[in-house]
Scaffold this motif. Structure first.
Motif, PDB file in Angstrom:
ATOM      1  N   ARG A  73       0.589  -1.296   0.128  1.00 56.35           N
ATOM      2  CA  ARG A  73       0.070   0.525  -0.066  1.00 56.35           C
ATOM      3  C   ARG A  73       0.690   0.949   0.418  1.00 56.35           C
ATOM      4  N   ILE A  74       1.735   1.118   0.740  1.00 48.52           N
ATOM      5  CA  ILE A  74       2.521   2.736   0.829  1.00 48.52           C
ATOM      6  C   ILE A  74       3.545   2.502  -0.259  1.00 48.52           C
ATOM      7  N   LEU A  75       4.113   1.502  -0.818  1.00 54.22           N
ATOM      8  CA  LEU A  75       4.989   1.820  -2.174  1.00 54.22           C
ATOM      9  C   LEU A  75       3.432   2.361  -3.730  1.00 54.22           C
ATOM     10  N   TRP A  76       2.535   1.911  -3.536  1.00 54.85           N
ATOM     11  CA  TRP A  76       1.178   1.976  -4.912  1.00 54.85           C
ATOM     12  C   TRP A  76       0.718   3.166  -3.933  1.00 54.85           C
ATOM     13  N   GLY A  77       0.499   2.827  -3.412  1.00 59.58           N
ATOM     14  CA  GLY A  77      -0.748   4.802  -2.509  1.00 59.58           C
ATOM     15  C   GLY A  77      -0.061   5.886  -2.321  1.00 59.58           C
ATOM     16  N   HIS A  78       1.629   5.630  -2.310  1.00 58.35           N
ATOM     17  CA  HIS A  78       2.380   6.519  -1.585  1.00 58.35           C
ATOM     18  C   HIS A  78       3.481   7.217  -2.243  1.00 58.35           C
ATOM     19  N   CYS A  79       4.215   6.100  -2.436  1.00 57.06           N
ATOM     20  CA  CYS A  79       5.308   6.176  -3.444  1.00 57.06           C
ATOM     21  C   CYS A  79       5.297   6.574  -4.286  1.00 57.06           C
ATOM     22  N   LEU A  80       4.855   5.476  -5.868  1.00 52.66           N
ATOM     23  CA  LEU A  80       3.835   5.668  -6.937  1.00 52.66           C
ATOM     24  C   LEU A  80       3.875   6.887  -7.369  1.00 52.66           C
ATOM     25  N   PRO A  81       2.691   7.237  -6.788  1.00 47.87           N
ATOM     26  CA  PRO A  81       2.065   8.808  -7.029  1.00 47.87           C
ATOM     27  C   PRO A  81       3.157   9.992  -7.127  1.00 47.87           C
ATOM     28  N   ASN A  82       4.137  10.041  -6.207  1.00 47.74           N
ATOM     29  CA  ASN A  82       5.371  11.324  -6.121  1.00 47.74           C
ATOM     30  C   ASN A  82       6.559  10.333  -6.191  1.00 47.74           C
ATOM     31  N   ILE A  83       6.593   9.347  -7.429  1.00 46.88           N
ATOM     32  CA  ILE A  83       7.499   9.553  -8.217  1.00 46.88           C
ATOM     33  C   ILE A  83       7.829   9.799  -9.318  1.00 46.88           C
ATOM     34  N   LEU A  84       6.007   9.888 -10.101  1.00 45.03           N
ATOM     35  CA  LEU A  84       5.506  10.399 -11.505  1.00 45.03           C
ATOM     36  C   LEU A  84       6.114  11.226 -12.055  1.00 45.03           C
ATOM     37  N   ALA A  85       6.668  12.204 -11.657  1.00 44.17           N
ATOM     38  CA  ALA A  85       7.594  13.427 -12.673  1.00 44.17           C
ATOM     39  C   ALA A  85       8.426  13.188 -13.052  1.00 44.17           C
ATOM     40  N   PRO A  86       9.892  12.677 -12.497  1.00 45.92           N
ATOM     41  CA  PRO A  86      10.413  12.132 -13.221  1.00 45.92           C
ATOM     42  C   PRO A  86      10.295  10.450 -14.360  1.00 45.92           C
ATOM     43  N   LEU A  87       9.594   9.950 -13.588  1.00 46.93           N
ATOM     44  CA  LEU A  87       9.518   8.882 -14.316  1.00 46.93           C
ATOM     45  C   LEU A  87       8.617   8.795 -16.217  1.00 46.93           C
ATOM     46  N   LEU A  88       7.822  10.159 -15.645  1.00 45.50           N
ATOM     47  CA  LEU A  88       6.842  10.815 -16.917  1.00 45.50           C
ATOM     48  C   LEU A  88       7.779  10.875 -17.667  1.00 45.50           C
ATOM     49  N   VAL A  89       8.918  12.039 -17.972  1.00 41.76           N
ATOM     50  CA  VAL A  89       9.842  12.462 -17.933  1.00 41.76           C
ATOM     51  C   VAL A  89      10.275  11.630 -19.170  1.00 41.76           C
ATOM     52  N   GLN A  90      10.729  10.213 -18.359  1.00 40.84           N
ATOM     53  CA  GLN A  90      12.114   9.493 -18.837  1.00 40.84           C
ATOM     54  C   GLN A  90      11.268   8.646 -19.680  1.00 40.84           C
ATOM     55  N   ILE A  91       9.033   8.224 -19.412  1.00 34.20           N
ATOM     56  CA  ILE A  91       8.901   8.007 -20.476  1.00 34.20           C
ATOM     57  C   ILE A  91       8.517   8.168 -21.872  1.00 34.20           C
ATOM     58  N   SER A  92       8.675   9.744 -22.066  1.00 30.42           N
ATOM     59  CA  SER A  92       8.552   9.837 -22.977  1.00 30.42           C
ATOM     60  C   SER A  92       9.387  10.607 -23.718  1.00 30.42           C
ATOM     61  N   LEU A  93      11.184  10.551 -22.998  1.00 30.07           N
ATOM     62  CA  LEU A  93      11.820  10.842 -24.072  1.00 30.07           C
ATOM     63  C   LEU A  93      12.177   9.268 -23.998  1.00 30.07           C
ATOM     64  N   MET A  94      12.008   8.359 -23.614  1.00 31.90           N
ATOM     65  CA  MET A  94      12.171   6.799 -24.416  1.00 31.90           C
ATOM     66  C   MET A  94      11.833   6.104 -24.993  1.00 31.90           C
ATOM     67  N   LEU A  95      10.038   6.964 -25.679  1.00 30.03           N
ATOM     68  CA  LEU A  95       9.222   6.591 -26.591  1.00 30.03           C
ATOM     69  C   LEU A  95       9.982   6.984 -27.506  1.00 30.03           C
ATOM     70  N   GLY A  96      10.800   8.147 -27.756  1.00 24.00           N
ATOM     71  CA  GLY A  96      11.386   8.231 -28.828  1.00 24.00           C
ATOM     72  C   GLY A  96      13.047   7.517 -29.105  1.00 24.00           C
ATOM     73  N   PHE A  97      13.457   7.013 -27.998  1.00 22.98           N
ATOM     74  CA  PHE A  97      14.409   6.468 -28.564  1.00 22.98           C
ATOM     75  C   PHE A  97      14.533   5.397 -28.423  1.00 22.98           C
ATOM     76  N   ALA A  98      13.052   4.936 -28.412  1.00 22.51           N
ATOM     77  CA  ALA A  98      12.712   3.098 -28.712  1.00 22.51           C
ATOM     78  C   ALA A  98      12.455   2.990 -30.265  1.00 22.51           C
ATOM     79  N   LEU A  99      11.322   4.273 -30.500  1.00 26.75           N
ATOM     80  CA  LEU A  99      11.717   4.736 -32.197  1.00 26.75           C
ATOM     81  C   LEU A  99      12.736   4.153 -33.213  1.00 26.75           C
ATOM     82  N   LEU A 100      13.854   5.122 -32.338  1.00 28.56           N
ATOM     83  CA  LEU A 100      14.995   4.997 -33.416  1.00 28.56           C
ATOM     84  C   LEU A 100      15.548   3.831 -33.018  1.00 28.56           C
TER      85      LEU A 100
END
Length: 297
Positions: A202-229
């Motif tokens: 519950r702590i991991l998915w209910g408290h930690c995950l919502p608060n690490i979404l910021a850097p994770l979303l940035v990395q996902i956006s960039l990784m989509l381009g890397f994956a296409l390349l």
């Protein structure tokens, strides 16, 4: 049967807590001129991919050898390839690969890197040391070389190529999630959750995950381009999409082999790959800037 309203309300509150920042982030991205242009372009690609069969003027697999390597005309807007197939129709067909392949690769990377990163960042153990060594080993290898080595074992093909790319990129997700989770795990609200008896899950998915979404979303956006390349590179080498399926990378390879007779044949797939990768990278920059304004990055 009695229903625990407090637990239902707690779940609802957590969902609202996650949705609200995401909604505000989307508003900031759309409010940015660059973000609006990028989202419009990606929406256009999605529209083309969904309605590809209705938009293609010709069957992308039909060969007409008498019409091979024709130039642009009213009938064939981008000409024909070495087998007489309509290039414009194949470009439209390949749009589905350009969206599906990066999505699958990033999904695989998230499936591996996200849970392991959360566990490693939340609680140190012997398993954490194993995760770290595996991540260090994969990060020390060039992504394409590592993907080619994996494909050599699994065999060529789009699905196998995307699994290989996802596996190669998963350590990057792992490192980012682990570092962000270690920072969040020291916060007071996490300590309070432990004190009142909340489970680690519950702590991991209910408290930690919502608060690490910021850097994770940035990395996902960039990784989509890397994956296409990466997908385009593997398809160019003949290790990704297999004929007769169309991919921008495989089309670029075919066009490069006939540049003397049709020198501009590489333009359409090359521009499509470059612009789409640029769109994913710009989206990552816009998301990062929007999060930085809110003090989340």
């Amino acid at each position: 049967m009695a229903v625990d309203n407090s637990s239902v309300e707690g779940v609802s509150d957590e969902a609202d807590t996650i949705r609200s920042p995401l909604r505000e982030l989307l508003r900031d991205v759309v409010g940015s001129p660059a973000g609006l242009v990028v989202l419009a372009y990606l929406a256009l690609l999605l529209f083309v991919a969904v309605f590809a069969t209705r938009l293609m003027p010709f069957d992308p697999y039909t060969q007409t050898l008498s019409n091979r390597l024709q130039g642009m005309s009213a009938g064939h807007w981008l000409g024909t390839d070495e087998l007489g197939r309509d290039v414009f129709s194949r470009m439209i067909s390949a749009t589905r690969i350009a969206l599906i392949a990066p999505t699958v690769a990033v999904a695989v990377a998230l499936a591996i890197g996200l849970p392991t990163g959360l566990l490693a960042g939340f609680r140190k153990s012997r398993l954490t040391a194993v995760f770290d060594r595996i991540a260090d080993t994969l990060l020390s290898l060039p992504p394409i070389v590592a993907a080619i080595a994996i494909i050599a074992v699994l065999g060529p093909g789009l699905v196998k190529a995307m699994l290989a790319i996802g596996l190669v990129y998963s350590p990057r997700i792992y490192r980012i999630v682990r570092g962000a989770t270690m920072s969040v795990a020291r916060e007071t609200y996490v300590e309070s959750a432990k004190a009142i008896g909340c489970s680690s899950t519950r702590i991991l998915w209910g408290h930690c995950l919502p608060n690490i979404l910021a850097p994770l979303l940035v990395q996902i956006s960039l990784m989509l381009g890397f994956a296409l390349l990466a997908e385009s590179s593997l398809s160019f080498l003949g290790l990704g999409v297999q004929l007769p399926e169309a991919s921008w990378g495989s089309m670029l390879r075919s066009a490069s082999q006939h540049q003397i007779r049709k020198p501009y044949g590489v333009v359409a797939p090359g521009v499509a790959i470059s612009v789409t990768i640029l769109a994913f990278n710009v989206l990552g920059d816009v998301v990062r800037d929007a999060l930085a304004k809110r003090g989340n990055v």
